[in-house]
Design a protein around this motif. Structure first.
Motif, PDB file in Angstrom:
ATOM      1  N   GLU A 186       0.835  -1.194   0.000  1.00 51.38           N
ATOM      2  CA  GLU A 186       0.000   0.000   0.000  1.00 51.38           C
ATOM      3  C   GLU A 186       0.875   1.251   0.000  1.00 51.38           C
ATOM      4  O   GLU A 186       2.005   1.234   0.464  1.00 51.38           O
ATOM      5  CB  GLU A 186      -0.903   0.018   1.232  1.00 51.38           C
ATOM      6  CG  GLU A 186      -1.902  -1.122   1.249  1.00 51.38           C
ATOM      7  CD  GLU A 186      -2.819  -1.059   2.446  1.00 51.38           C
ATOM      8  OE1 GLU A 186      -4.034  -0.997   2.233  1.00 51.38           O
ATOM      9  OE2 GLU A 186      -2.312  -1.065   3.571  1.00 51.38           O
ATOM     10  N   ASP A 187       0.323   2.313  -0.529  1.00 52.80           N
ATOM     11  CA  ASP A 187       0.945   3.635  -0.501  1.00 52.80           C
ATOM     12  C   ASP A 187      -0.101   4.583   0.081  1.00 52.80           C
ATOM     13  O   ASP A 187      -1.107   4.860  -0.561  1.00 52.80           O
ATOM     14  CB  ASP A 187       1.343   4.065  -1.909  1.00 52.80           C
ATOM     15  CG  ASP A 187       2.005   5.431  -1.946  1.00 52.80           C
ATOM     16  OD1 ASP A 187       1.902   6.186  -0.950  1.00 52.80           O
ATOM     17  OD2 ASP A 187       2.611   5.765  -2.969  1.00 52.80           O
ATOM     18  N   PRO A 188       0.103   5.070   1.311  1.00 49.04           N
ATOM     19  CA  PRO A 188      -0.906   5.917   1.944  1.00 49.04           C
ATOM     20  C   PRO A 188      -1.187   7.208   1.178  1.00 49.04           C
ATOM     21  O   PRO A 188      -2.241   7.813   1.341  1.00 49.04           O
ATOM     22  CB  PRO A 188      -0.330   6.210   3.325  1.00 49.04           C
ATOM     23  CG  PRO A 188       1.107   5.866   3.246  1.00 49.04           C
ATOM     24  CD  PRO A 188       1.272   4.880   2.128  1.00 49.04           C
ATOM     25  N   ASN A 189      -0.270   7.618   0.318  1.00 52.03           N
ATOM     26  CA  ASN A 189      -0.472   8.824  -0.474  1.00 52.03           C
ATOM     27  C   ASN A 189      -1.311   8.583  -1.723  1.00 52.03           C
ATOM     28  O   ASN A 189      -1.731   9.518  -2.381  1.00 52.03           O
ATOM     29  CB  ASN A 189       0.875   9.430  -0.881  1.00 52.03           C
ATOM     30  CG  ASN A 189       1.686   9.821   0.333  1.00 52.03           C
ATOM     31  OD1 ASN A 189       1.161  10.386   1.295  1.00 52.03           O
ATOM     32  ND2 ASN A 189       2.956   9.485   0.314  1.00 52.03           N
ATOM     33  N   TYR A 190      -1.517   7.301  -2.054  1.00 50.98           N
ATOM     34  CA  TYR A 190      -2.288   6.949  -3.249  1.00 50.98           C
ATOM     35  C   TYR A 190      -3.691   6.581  -2.801  1.00 50.98           C
ATOM     36  O   TYR A 190      -3.901   5.552  -2.164  1.00 50.98           O
ATOM     37  CB  TYR A 190      -1.624   5.782  -3.980  1.00 50.98           C
ATOM     38  CG  TYR A 190      -2.289   5.435  -5.279  1.00 50.98           C
ATOM     39  CD1 TYR A 190      -2.110   6.234  -6.396  1.00 50.98           C
ATOM     40  CD2 TYR A 190      -3.100   4.315  -5.399  1.00 50.98           C
ATOM     41  CE1 TYR A 190      -2.713   5.928  -7.604  1.00 50.98           C
ATOM     42  CE2 TYR A 190      -3.706   4.001  -6.599  1.00 50.98           C
ATOM     43  CZ  TYR A 190      -3.508   4.812  -7.690  1.00 50.98           C
ATOM     44  OH  TYR A 190      -4.110   4.508  -8.887  1.00 50.98           O
ATOM     45  N   THR A 191      -4.665   7.381  -3.123  1.00 54.76           N
ATOM     46  CA  THR A 191      -6.026   7.167  -2.615  1.00 54.76           C
ATOM     47  C   THR A 191      -7.009   6.704  -3.679  1.00 54.76           C
ATOM     48  O   THR A 191      -8.149   6.398  -3.364  1.00 54.76           O
ATOM     49  CB  THR A 191      -6.560   8.458  -1.970  1.00 54.76           C
ATOM     50  OG1 THR A 191      -6.524   9.503  -2.954  1.00 54.76           O
ATOM     51  CG2 THR A 191      -5.732   8.838  -0.768  1.00 54.76           C
ATOM     52  N   GLN A 192      -6.580   6.603  -4.923  1.00 56.79           N
ATOM     53  CA  GLN A 192      -7.497   6.216  -5.997  1.00 56.79           C
ATOM     54  C   GLN A 192      -8.055   4.806  -5.799  1.00 56.79           C
ATOM     55  O   GLN A 192      -9.199   4.535  -6.099  1.00 56.79           O
ATOM     56  CB  GLN A 192      -6.802   6.323  -7.350  1.00 56.79           C
ATOM     57  CG  GLN A 192      -7.758   6.148  -8.511  1.00 56.79           C
ATOM     58  CD  GLN A 192      -7.085   6.477  -9.824  1.00 56.79           C
ATOM     59  OE1 GLN A 192      -5.978   6.991  -9.869  1.00 56.79           O
ATOM     60  NE2 GLN A 192      -7.758   6.166 -10.906  1.00 56.79           N
ATOM     61  N   HIS A 193      -7.255   3.887  -5.288  1.00 59.35           N
ATOM     62  CA  HIS A 193      -7.695   2.506  -5.050  1.00 59.35           C
ATOM     63  C   HIS A 193      -7.521   2.152  -3.574  1.00 59.35           C
ATOM     64  O   HIS A 193      -7.007   1.095  -3.239  1.00 59.35           O
ATOM     65  CB  HIS A 193      -6.901   1.527  -5.917  1.00 59.35           C
ATOM     66  CG  HIS A 193      -7.146   1.680  -7.372  1.00 59.35           C
ATOM     67  ND1 HIS A 193      -8.268   1.202  -7.990  1.00 59.35           N
ATOM     68  CD2 HIS A 193      -6.416   2.278  -8.345  1.00 59.35           C
ATOM     69  CE1 HIS A 193      -8.219   1.483  -9.277  1.00 59.35           C
ATOM     70  NE2 HIS A 193      -7.096   2.143  -9.517  1.00 59.35           N
ATOM     71  N   ASN A 194      -7.939   3.061  -2.692  1.00 62.20           N
ATOM     72  CA  ASN A 194      -7.810   2.839  -1.246  1.00 62.20           C
ATOM     73  C   ASN A 194      -6.375   2.529  -0.831  1.00 62.20           C
ATOM     74  O   ASN A 194      -6.143   1.711   0.039  1.00 62.20           O
ATOM     75  CB  ASN A 194      -8.738   1.717  -0.780  1.00 62.20           C
ATOM     76  CG  ASN A 194     -10.183   2.064  -0.987  1.00 62.20           C
ATOM     77  OD1 ASN A 194     -10.564   3.213  -0.851  1.00 62.20           O
ATOM     78  ND2 ASN A 194     -10.990   1.087  -1.335  1.00 62.20           N
ATOM     79  N   SER A 195      -5.410   3.106  -1.456  1.00 62.44           N
ATOM     80  CA  SER A 195      -3.969   3.013  -1.186  1.00 62.44           C
ATOM     81  C   SER A 195      -3.335   1.691  -1.614  1.00 62.44           C
ATOM     82  O   SER A 195      -2.140   1.517  -1.511  1.00 62.44           O
ATOM     83  CB  SER A 195      -3.642   3.309   0.279  1.00 62.44           C
ATOM     84  OG  SER A 195      -3.998   2.244   1.131  1.00 62.44           O
ATOM     85  N   LEU A 196      -4.095   0.727  -2.114  1.00 65.65           N
ATOM     86  CA  LEU A 196      -3.535  -0.542  -2.575  1.00 65.65           C
ATOM     87  C   LEU A 196      -2.918  -0.355  -3.959  1.00 65.65           C
ATOM     88  O   LEU A 196      -3.595   0.047  -4.898  1.00 65.65           O
ATOM     89  CB  LEU A 196      -4.624  -1.613  -2.632  1.00 65.65           C
ATOM     90  CG  LEU A 196      -4.168  -3.008  -3.038  1.00 65.65           C
ATOM     91  CD1 LEU A 196      -3.159  -3.555  -2.040  1.00 65.65           C
ATOM     92  CD2 LEU A 196      -5.363  -3.928  -3.151  1.00 65.65           C
ATOM     93  N   ILE A 197      -1.608  -0.651  -4.071  1.00 62.57           N
ATOM     94  CA  ILE A 197      -0.932  -0.472  -5.359  1.00 62.57           C
ATOM     95  C   ILE A 197      -0.412  -1.782  -5.949  1.00 62.57           C
ATOM     96  O   ILE A 197      -0.101  -1.848  -7.133  1.00 62.57           O
ATOM     97  CB  ILE A 197       0.210   0.559  -5.267  1.00 62.57           C
ATOM     98  CG1 ILE A 197       1.281   0.113  -4.290  1.00 62.57           C
ATOM     99  CG2 ILE A 197      -0.349   1.934  -4.908  1.00 62.57           C
ATOM    100  CD1 ILE A 197       2.543   0.947  -4.331  1.00 62.57           C
TER     101      ILE A 197
END
Length: 111
Positions: free
Chosen positions: A4-15
């Protein structure tokens, strides 16, 4: 395993994600006929969002999967035996994925 990336919110932070399954007796859905080959870890559904690809995340997923399998070996006191790691690849993706796994030291076997 999830990344996860807490800064990425498009897919609930799951990258990125990967599914790891452990077969301590060596019998898998890919190769059920040889129960004497030792423990097997199977990795499937390796997935990294396109905007995060080519950044080493896939490599980290595979290394983490290998680490989980080594933990299982230690739990079962089988470290000396080692294990086989199976990573099935759909034929439509083989041209793109084979070089990735080759770099990680895997070799392809036809079934």
């Amino acid at each position: 395993l999830l990344i996860e990336d807490p800064n990425y919110t498009q897919h609930n932070s799951l990258i990125a994600a990967v599914y790891v399954h452990w077969y301590p007796n060596g019998v898998t859905h890919l190769c059920p006929e040889d129960p004497n080959r030792g423990p097997v870890g199977t990795v499937s559904m390796v997935s990294v969002l396109p905007e995060f690809q080519m950044k080493g995340i896939g490599r980290k997923l595979i290394e983490s999967a290998e680490g989980k399998c080594r933990e299982k070996l230690r739990e079962l006191a089988l470290e000396r035996k080692g294990f086989l790691m199976e990573i099935p690849i759909a034929s439509v993706r083989i041209d793109k994925l084979k070089p990735f796994y080759d770099k990680l030291g895997y070799r392809m076997e036809e079934n």
